[in-house]
Write an enzyme that holds these catalytic residues in place. Structure first.
Site, PDB file in Angstrom:
ATOM      1  N   ARG A 146       0.843  -1.182   0.000  1.00 15.31           N
ATOM      2  CA  ARG A 146       0.000   0.000   0.000  1.00 15.31           C
ATOM      3  C   ARG A 146       0.887   1.244   0.000  1.00 15.31           C
ATOM      4  NH1 ARG A 146      -2.331   1.224   4.135  1.00 15.31           N
ATOM      5  NH2 ARG A 146      -1.408  -0.229   5.591  1.00 15.31           N
TER       6      ARG A 146
ATOM      7  N   TYR B 110      -1.417  -3.460  -6.865  1.00 12.93           N
ATOM      8  CA  TYR B 110      -1.156  -4.292  -5.695  1.00 12.93           C
ATOM      9  C   TYR B 110      -2.215  -4.184  -4.596  1.00 12.93           C
ATOM     10  CZ  TYR B 110       1.825  -7.175  -2.783  1.00 12.93           C
ATOM     11  OH  TYR B 110       2.328  -8.215  -2.064  1.00 12.93           O
TER      12      TYR B 110
ATOM     13  N   LYS C  75      -9.508  -2.480   1.824  1.00  9.31           N
ATOM     14  CA  LYS C  75      -9.195  -1.324   2.670  1.00  9.31           C
ATOM     15  C   LYS C  75     -10.003  -0.099   2.237  1.00  9.31           C
ATOM     16  CE  LYS C  75      -6.034  -3.664   4.909  1.00  9.31           C
ATOM     17  NZ  LYS C  75      -6.399  -4.252   6.223  1.00  9.31           N
TER      18      LYS C  75
ATOM     19  N   HIS D 149     -11.105  -2.535  11.693  1.00 11.39           N
ATOM     20  CA  HIS D 149      -9.953  -3.322  11.239  1.00 11.39           C
ATOM     21  C   HIS D 149      -9.721  -4.428  12.272  1.00 11.39           C
ATOM     22  CE1 HIS D 149      -5.428  -3.189   9.977  1.00 11.39           C
ATOM     23  NE2 HIS D 149      -6.100  -4.098   9.305  1.00 11.39           N
TER      24      HIS D 149
ATOM     25  N   SER E 197      -0.241  -3.486  12.414  1.00 11.39           N
ATOM     26  CA  SER E 197       0.434  -4.482  11.582  1.00 11.39           C
ATOM     27  C   SER E 197       1.587  -5.143  12.355  1.00 11.39           C
ATOM     28  CB  SER E 197       0.951  -3.842  10.301  1.00 11.39           C
ATOM     29  OG  SER E 197       1.827  -2.797  10.629  1.00 11.39           O
TER      30      SER E 197
ATOM     31  N   CYS F  44       1.532  -7.720  14.329  1.00  7.78           N
ATOM     32  CA  CYS F  44       1.200  -8.277  15.652  1.00  7.78           C
ATOM     33  C   CYS F  44       0.644  -9.693  15.537  1.00  7.78           C
ATOM     34  CB  CYS F  44       0.186  -7.403  16.373  1.00  7.78           C
ATOM     35  SG  CYS F  44       0.870  -5.833  16.942  1.00  7.78           S
ATOM     36  N   GLY F  45       0.463 -10.197  14.319  1.00  5.84           N
ATOM     37  CA  GLY F  45      -0.024 -11.569  14.151  1.00  5.84           C
ATOM     38  C   GLY F  45      -1.529 -11.685  14.264  1.00  5.84           C
TER      39      GLY F  45
ATOM     40  N   ASP G 230      -9.442  -9.919   9.214  1.00  5.01           N
ATOM     41  CA  ASP G 230      -8.974  -8.551   8.967  1.00  5.01           C
ATOM     42  C   ASP G 230     -10.008  -7.457   9.205  1.00  5.01           C
ATOM     43  OD1 ASP G 230      -6.794  -6.883   8.219  1.00  5.01           O
ATOM     44  OD2 ASP G 230      -7.667  -6.595   6.239  1.00  5.01           O
TER      45      ASP G 230
ATOM     46  N   ARG H  41       2.403 -12.122  -0.462  1.00  3.05           N
ATOM     47  CA  ARG H  41       1.050 -12.472  -0.002  1.00  3.05           C
ATOM     48  C   ARG H  41       0.541 -13.782  -0.571  1.00  3.05           C
ATOM     49  NH1 ARG H  41      -1.396  -8.468   3.587  1.00  3.05           N
ATOM     50  NH2 ARG H  41       0.252  -6.910   3.672  1.00  3.05           N
TER      51      ARG H  41
HETATM   52  O1  TSX Z   1       1.476 -13.947  15.602  1.00  2.00           O
HETATM   53  C1  TSX Z   1       2.088 -13.916  16.657  1.00  2.00           C
HETATM   54  N1  TSX Z   1       1.419 -14.110  17.847  1.00  2.00           N
HETATM   55  C2  TSX Z   1      -0.060 -14.273  17.850  1.00  2.00           C
HETATM   56  C3  TSX Z   1      -0.404 -15.667  17.594  1.00  2.00           C
HETATM   57  C4  TSX Z   1      -1.597 -16.187  17.787  1.00  2.00           C
HETATM   58  N2  TSX Z   1       3.454 -13.678  16.643  1.00  2.00           N
HETATM   59  C5  TSX Z   1       4.160 -13.389  15.392  1.00  2.00           C
HETATM   60  C6  TSX Z   1       4.192 -11.887  15.240  1.00  2.00           C
HETATM   61  C7  TSX Z   1       4.601 -11.434  13.903  1.00  2.00           C
HETATM   62  C8  TSX Z   1       3.505 -11.488  12.889  1.00  2.00           C
HETATM   63  C9  TSX Z   1       4.143 -13.687  17.819  1.00  2.00           C
HETATM   64  N3  TSX Z   1       5.442 -13.477  18.074  1.00  2.00           N
HETATM   65  C10 TSX Z   1       3.488 -13.917  19.030  1.00  2.00           C
HETATM   66  C11 TSX Z   1       2.083 -14.144  19.052  1.00  2.00           C
HETATM   67  O2  TSX Z   1       1.493 -14.357  20.103  1.00  2.00           O
HETATM   68  N4  TSX Z   1       4.410 -13.819  20.024  1.00  2.00           N
HETATM   69  C12 TSX Z   1       5.584 -13.563  19.417  1.00  2.00           C
HETATM   70  C13 TSX Z   1       6.881 -13.389  20.113  1.00  2.00           C
HETATM   71  C14 TSX Z   1       7.563 -14.721  20.234  1.00  2.00           C
HETATM   72  C15 TSX Z   1       8.307 -15.224  19.201  1.00  2.00           C
HETATM   73  C16 TSX Z   1       8.928 -16.456  19.339  1.00  2.00           C
HETATM   74  C17 TSX Z   1       8.782 -17.170  20.516  1.00  2.00           C
HETATM   75  C18 TSX Z   1       8.020 -16.666  21.543  1.00  2.00           C
HETATM   76  C19 TSX Z   1       7.416 -15.449  21.395  1.00  2.00           C
HETATM   77  N5  TSX Z   1       9.408 -18.395  20.774  1.00  2.00           N
HETATM   78  C20 TSX Z   1      10.162 -19.153  19.950  1.00  2.00           C
HETATM   79  O3  TSX Z   1      10.416 -18.765  18.842  1.00  2.00           O
HETATM   80  C21 TSX Z   1      10.634 -20.438  20.440  1.00  2.00           C
HETATM   81 MN    MN Z   2      -5.278  -5.372   7.758  1.00  2.00          MN
END
Ligand code: TSX
Ligand code: MN
Length: 609
Positions: free
Chosen positions: A73, A215, A224, A244, A266, A268-269, A291, A387
């Site tokens: 974006r 894209y 969006k 969102h 963004s 944060c998973g 999303d 993606r």
């Molecule tokens: O998505 C993530 N979540 C939510 C999952 C349901 N991620 C990935 C973030 C980038 C997109 C995370 N990263 C999460 C999380 O809860 N926590 C973390 C941090 C983390 C990364 C690795 C480990 C522990 C915590 N451990 C090992 O790699 C072994």
């Molecule tokens: Mn989004």
């Protein structure tokens, strides 16, 4: 079906007028059939725009590489063209709508020369749902047609629903690369240079005009542009919420289900959380959406949410069977990959897929790439924003009711961000307005040095909506407060939580294992909704007592204490940062309720010191 068969006179005229301006070779209507999808895919493969993947690895799937300049974006070319700058607010790019329409009309003139104009009638949300909205996108990009067919509900059934005079959100799109007589793209991704790209929203007339990019969020205008920026304006005016947010379903061992939405900035998973596999025995998590959530009050006074989308447009790098099994399964077939690496046996590969590259690959820049793990500076094979576009129905975790036209009743709303310190694992607001306060202060630590911002400081992204709100963010906060006031029964409003999976110790190691273990927090959220959670009142809100959440393996008692402690000095610094750097941005549009919560929070913290 031909454009002359369209019974909606206004729609037909709108299409023909745009065709007259853009001068395509022909007009084709996306009818939503799998035959048309297959025909278009075959033409894209034959013309070299994408490669067919190995049917034994990724059946019925293709891999595209975009132009290297067209990979994400473009926020600095994304505009809110309201009559006044004030209406767009301090956090949007404002541009005068009259001048912009002149500029863009000139760009659109002849822009589809040598190409086909596709008409994409689409529904955001299940067809005919009282919460759904219809849009029509006109585009000269087959890539857009194919992606829209996965991400939304496309076709003649949408035209049937529109009838002769139904309402639709008009969306123009052109890649901005007309072809001269006899000229061809030669399989190269067509787009225009950055200074000609415009992703424009006209909130008063509810129009979307996009030019120059092929894209994702720049081009798939249902997502969006419509479902967030234009929908946020509709939601404000019509008394609902366009957010969102992911939507998930959680079911207890006793078989009771509750629905939860969640807004996260963004990285944060969010997609991972939407598809999480719980580690807590007996608990089940299913997916409604990853999303966007549209929420409206039902007759029973509860907020009901639909997922307006029909697919996942997920970031590939970092997605593995370990981090997101359900997304990997969803993208196993009938999927469009963009800017991933392609292996010799025509599978896709990306960084963080969970295994090393199986030999040389073709990287997203179309060069041969051999993995060199001794070289820390090696450029990635997949673009970091690569993606997968996959049908939502293919996720094993998809809930049976994910397309229920009335939506699902929401019990809890989560906010979160990446916060190495200060913000505990979870806390709950005292009431709706306090929850709005929590949403308004959402932010993530800055991890990569971007432009003028310092690593280690907090980038605020209230409600994770900063890039997606179609009007003044201060008014948006007020709209959230108004929604709370509009509730027939306050006790039926969702409870609001702030979660943080990203606390780190002094060695920068994550102290919470995250991923499936987050189900322990979801369980506490569920119990808080039931009224059975073990809680303590704190200066920042309601928190789990120290024994309320079972410790995952590897988390010590001391770490658990740290995760669930109120860091008084950290929060006082937080208050100061909000007061000095965040809230002043919104000027006199900041609801006074929110500054009162800030004062109260400060007083609570000082009293506890
Ligand atoms: O998505 C993530 N979540 C939510 C999952 C349901 N991620 C990935 C973030 C980038 C997109 C995370 N990263 C999460 C999380 O809860 N926590 C973390 C941090 C983390 C990364 C690795 C480990 C522990 C915590 N451990 C090992 O790699 C072994
Ligand atoms: Mn989004």
């Amino acid at each position: 079906m031909n454009v002359n068969d369209i019974k909606h006179a206004k729609l037909k005229k709108w299409i023909l007028d745009f065709a007259e301006l853009t001068t395509p070779e022909q007009i084709v209507i996306a009818d939503g059939s799998s035959a048309q999808y297959d025909e278009l895919i075959a033409s894209q493969i034959a013309d070299g725009y994408c490669v067919a993947l190995n049917p034994e690895k990724k059946p019925h799937s293709v891999a595209y590489n975009s132009d290297p300049s067209d990979v994400a974006r473009v926020e600095n070319r994304t505009y809110i063209a309201s009559k006044t700058k004030e209406a767009a607010g301090p956090t949007n790019n404002w541009i005068d709508p009259v001048a912009l329409k002149e500029t863009m009309t000139d760009l659109y003139r002849g822009s589809m020369k040598g190409r086909t104009l596709y008409v994409i009638p689409f529904s955001m949300g299940p067809l005919g749902s009282p919460i759904a909205k219809i849009g029509v996108e006109l585009t000269d990009s087959i890539y857009v047609v194919l992606n829209m067919m996965i991400m939304t509900r496309v076709g003649t059934k949408v035209l049937d629903l529109l009838g002769t005079d139904g309402y639709f959100v008009p969306c123009y799109h052109s890649v901005g690369k007309p072809l001269a007589e006899g000229e061809s793209d030669n399989g190269q991704w067509p787009c225009a240079p950055l200074e000609h790209k415009y992703i424009s929203h006209f909130p008063e007339t509810r129009e979307i005009w996009s030019y120059g990019s092929g894209y994702g969020g720049n081009a798939l205008l249902g997502k969006k542009c419509l479902a967030l920026r234009i929908a946020s304006v509709l939601a404000r005016d019509e008394g609902w919420l366009a957010e969102h947010m992911l939507i998930l379903k959680i079911t207890s061992p006793e078989g009771k289900s509750r629905y939860v939405t969640g807004a996260f900035p963004s990285a944060c998973g969010k997609t991972n959380l939407a598809m999480l596999i719980p580690t807590v025995p007996g608990w089940k998590v299913e997916t409604i959406g990853d999303d966007i959530a549209w929420m409206k009050f039902g007759d029973d006074g509860r907020l009901y949410a639909i997922n307006p989308e029909a697919g996942f447009f997920g970031v590939a790098p970092g997605t593995s069977l370990q981090s997101n099994y359900n997304a990997m399964k969803a993208a196993e077939k009938n999927t469009i990959f963009t800017n991933c690496a392609v292996t010799e046996d025509k599978d896709v590969w990306w960084e963080g897929i969970g295994y090393d590259a199986p030999g040389p690959v073709i990287d997203w820049l179309n060069n041969e790439w051999v993995q060199d793990k001794s070289n820390k500076d090696q450029k990635p094979a997949a673009n970091p924003n690569a993606r997968f576009t996959a049908p939502a129905a293919q996720a094993p975790s998809i809930a049976a009711e994910w397309e229920d036209p009335k939506g699902v009743p929401i019990s809890a709303i989560l906010f979160g961000g990446r916060r190495p310190k200060t913000v505990p694992l979870v806390h709950m607001s005292h009431d709706w307005n306090h929850g709005v306060f929590l949403g308004s202060i959402v932010g993530s630590e800055i991890t990569a040095a971007a432009l003028d911002l310092k690593v280690g400081t907090i980038r605020r992204d209230p409600f994770a909506m900063l890039p997606f709100c179609g009007y003044h963010m201060g008014e948006y906060f007020q709209h959230w407060i108004n929604i709370g006031k509009a509730a027939k029964d306050q006790s039926k409003l969702p409870k609001i939580f702030y979660v943080n999976w990203f606390r780190r110790d002094e060695n920068k190691h994550f102290i919470w294992p995250g991923f499936g273990e987050n189900s322990r927090v979801l369980k506490w959220v569920f119990e808080a909704c039931e009224g059975t959670a073990k809680t303590v009142d704190t200066p920042i809100g309601v928190m789990p007592s120290i024994d309320a959440i079972d410790r995952p393996e590897g988390v010590t008692e001391a770490q658990m204490k740290e995760l669930l402690e109120v860091d008084i000095d950290g929060w006082l610094a937080e208050v100061a940062d909000i007061r000095e750097n965040h809230y002043p941005k919104f000027g006199d549009k900041l609801p006074k309720e929110l500054s009162v919560f800030l004062d109260q929070l400060e007083a609570n913290l000082k009293a506890a010191k």
